[in-house]
Design an enzyme around this catalytic site. Structure first.
Site, PDB file in Angstrom:
ATOM      1  N   ARG A 110      13.313   1.729  14.097  1.00 64.36           N
ATOM      2  CA  ARG A 110      12.218   2.630  14.457  1.00 64.36           C
ATOM      3  C   ARG A 110      11.521   3.160  13.211  1.00 64.36           C
ATOM      4  O   ARG A 110      11.038   4.288  13.195  1.00 64.36           O
ATOM      5  CB  ARG A 110      12.728   3.790  15.310  1.00 64.36           C
ATOM      6  N   LYS A 129       9.109   7.155  10.212  1.00 63.75           N
ATOM      7  CA  LYS A 129      10.341   7.080  10.992  1.00 63.75           C
ATOM      8  C   LYS A 129      10.071   7.608  12.391  1.00 63.75           C
ATOM      9  O   LYS A 129       9.527   8.689  12.559  1.00 63.75           O
ATOM     10  CB  LYS A 129      11.456   7.885  10.331  1.00 63.75           C
ATOM     11  N   ASP A 141      13.604   2.278  22.235  1.00 66.11           N
ATOM     12  CA  ASP A 141      12.156   2.409  22.393  1.00 66.11           C
ATOM     13  C   ASP A 141      11.444   2.598  21.062  1.00 66.11           C
ATOM     14  O   ASP A 141      10.222   2.543  20.995  1.00 66.11           O
ATOM     15  CB  ASP A 141      11.809   3.572  23.334  1.00 66.11           C
ATOM     16  N   ARG A 192       8.237   9.869   5.500  1.00 71.21           N
ATOM     17  CA  ARG A 192       9.179  10.187   4.436  1.00 71.21           C
ATOM     18  C   ARG A 192       8.935   9.293   3.229  1.00 71.21           C
ATOM     19  O   ARG A 192       8.390   8.183   3.350  1.00 71.21           O
ATOM     20  CB  ARG A 192      10.623  10.097   4.916  1.00 71.21           C
ATOM     21  N   ASP A 273      25.125   1.293   6.527  1.00 64.38           N
ATOM     22  CA  ASP A 273      23.670   1.141   6.602  1.00 64.38           C
ATOM     23  C   ASP A 273      22.955   2.467   6.407  1.00 64.38           C
ATOM     24  O   ASP A 273      21.713   2.491   6.342  1.00 64.38           O
ATOM     25  CB  ASP A 273      23.257   0.505   7.939  1.00 64.38           C
TER      26      ASP A 273
END
Length: 506
Positions: A110, A129, A141, A192, A273
């Site tokens: 996302r 993000k 989604d 960000r 991750d």
């Protein structure tokens, strides 16, 4: 700021193709990697977005002034309909271990990398993000909700104000677009910035492909680790370079863990991750700053086994670094060389932790015999469930107001015994008494982003009022200086305030 009536963004999106960053956009270095590293995919723009907040400090790093932050072009860019000039947004692929189990292929499910900006403070990657689905969304989604977006936006400011390495947030944009989580919520996007968003998981993804792993290594070295290069640029010694990189990442990560521990910060989901190759705090989900101290505090209620509890974080970081090391074997790195690169973790962590704890105690140095004092401190706080932040902060005032510190503990006699021990140690310290209190207050914050404070700002923003976000952003920029009109922000949550439960969906 309160939510305005949002104008259509079609024209603004067209203008945002280059108006704001015409002079500073510098392409996208990550896109120079082979096409197997990413997928070009456009964000899904928010409908009728409104700018909940823009961070003027981060904006200055990018060369943006106050007027630019209020422009339709800026809103369009941060809402997903604008573009940096000459760059097609992308999402990157990576893999990783989640809760200690190999999860296989993951990726920016996302998030969309918009490109690079060369600003007065250097080069920055700009990423959205919560901006829609990508090929790596794993049936999600791709949108973020306002609740989690406010938490990430505030967290990056809180960590920055504390001096802890972190990604940064430039803007928070919200809309009325519906998103279904446990309950219906509304969508938001955080813009960000960081020098790089590369994670341990990027290297894990290519653990069996020497060609791609070498390309990734060369990219990372060129973008920020030039001192780790061994051999000439056109003929690098990749195994030696990879081990030098691992050594540096190990040291950065160890120092970061010490800072987390000394701030009472729990990340909550330290999967590989979510570990930054730069040693930054990355991906704020179910994080939390502790109120009542518990050494085994778990901030993520999805973490049923306590893998990511506060006292487990350094060991988990070391475990994650070992997984990173394993992924470098494909480059020809030997096991002894990789083990040597990992070896500095414990000593680096302890050095940073001890030096930091000494400063928080107002001591000029850390002596081996201080280990007992430190262990007794944590045992006292744990047994008494004392407030983490205030226990450190009020320690600076014990010469003039010991009672305020003692009031944090239910067993005043046990607290007094530790205090007597501390005073004995402090009497042996050459640190000038006159400056001790001020020095301690420079490293022991009065204000941290307590969960109930973030929740109050979230609930106001959900009603279209972002003034709470604005106030916290200003307060957290300097959490060490006392403000007489902000006493309520330094207090632990009242007993009748519900505990804020955060999970991986946060």
């Amino acid at each position: 700021m309160n939510r305005p009536d949002a104008p259509p963004l079609a024209a603004a999106a067209d203008n945002a193709q280059g108006a704001l960053f015409a002079q500073s956009a510098s392409g996208c270095a990550f896109a120079n990697l082979p096409a197997s590293f990413y997928t070009h995919v456009a964000p899904r723009p928010l409908t009728a977005p409104w700018l909940a907040h823009a961070n003027p400090v981060v904006a200055q790093w990018l060369g943006l002034d106050a007027a630019a932050l209020q422009s339709p072009e800026f809103l369009a860019l941060c809402a997903g309909s604008g573009r940096l000039p000459g760059v097609e947004p992308l999402a990157s692929v990576y893999s990783g271990h989640q809760f200690g189990v190999w999860a296989g292929q993951l990726g920016d499910g996302r998030a969309h990398l918009l490109g690079d900006i060369q600003g007065p403070q250097g080069r920055w990657e700009i990423q959205l993000k919560g901006s829609g689905r990508t090929p790596y969304s794993r049936m999600g989604d791709g949108w973020a909700v306002l609740r989690s977006s406010v938490r990430e936006y505030l967290a990056s400011q809180a960590m920055s104000g504390l001096g802890i390495p972190t990604t940064h947030a430039l803007a928070l944009v919200a809309s009325a677009d519906p998103v279904i989580r446990e309950t219906p919520e509304t969508a938001a996007v955080v813009t960000r910035v960081a020098p790089s968003f590369i994670r341990f998981g990027h290297f894990e993804h290519w653990a069996r492909s020497a060609t791609e792993q070498a390309a990734l290594l060369d990219h990372v070295i060129a973008q920020g680790f030039q001192d780790c290069r061994v051999g000439p640029g056109d003929r690098p010694d990749r195994p030696a370079t990879a081990c030098q990189l691992l050594d540096e990442v190990t040291r950065r990560t160890a120092r970061l863990m010490a800072q987390w521990q000394l701030a009472g910060f729990c990340h909550g989901v330290m999967n590989t991750d979510n570990m930054s190759i730069l040693g930054l705090t990355l991906d704020y989900g179910p994080y939390g700053f502790m109120d009542a101290f518990q050494a085994n505090h778990i901030c993520n209620h999805s973490d049923t086994l306590g893998r990511y509890a506060w006292n487990a974080q350094p060991a988990v970081a070391q475990w994650n670094l070992t997984r990173l090391a394993e992924s470098l074997m494909v480059l020809g790195c030997s096991v002894p060389d990789l083990e040597a690169a990992l070896a500095p973790f414990e000593s680096t962590f302890l050095q940073a932790y001890h030096a930091g704890l000494a400063r928080k105690f107002g001591l000029s140095d850390w002596r081996p015999e201080d280990a007992g004092l430190g262990d007794a401190w944590w045992a006292l706080l744990h047994a008494q469930r004392a407030d983490f932040t205030l226990a450190f902060r009020r320690l600076a005032d014990v010469d003039t107001d010991a009672q305020s510190w003692l009031d944090l503990f239910t067993d005043a006699q046990a607290a007094q015994q530790w205090l007597d021990r501390y005073r004995t140690r402090r009497a042996q310290d050459p640190h000038p008494q006159a400056g001790r209190q001020a020095a301690m207050n420079r490293v022991n914050p009065l204000y941290v982003l307590r969960n109930h404070l973030a929740q109050q700002a979230i609930e106001a923003a959900q009603q279209g009022d972002a003034s709470g976000i604005d106030h916290l952003m200003d307060l957290l920029q300097d959490p060490f200086t006392e403000r007489p009109d902000c006493a309520q922000y330094a207090r632990p949550p009242a007993p009748d305030i519900p505990v804020v439960a955060v999970s991986c969906s946060s």
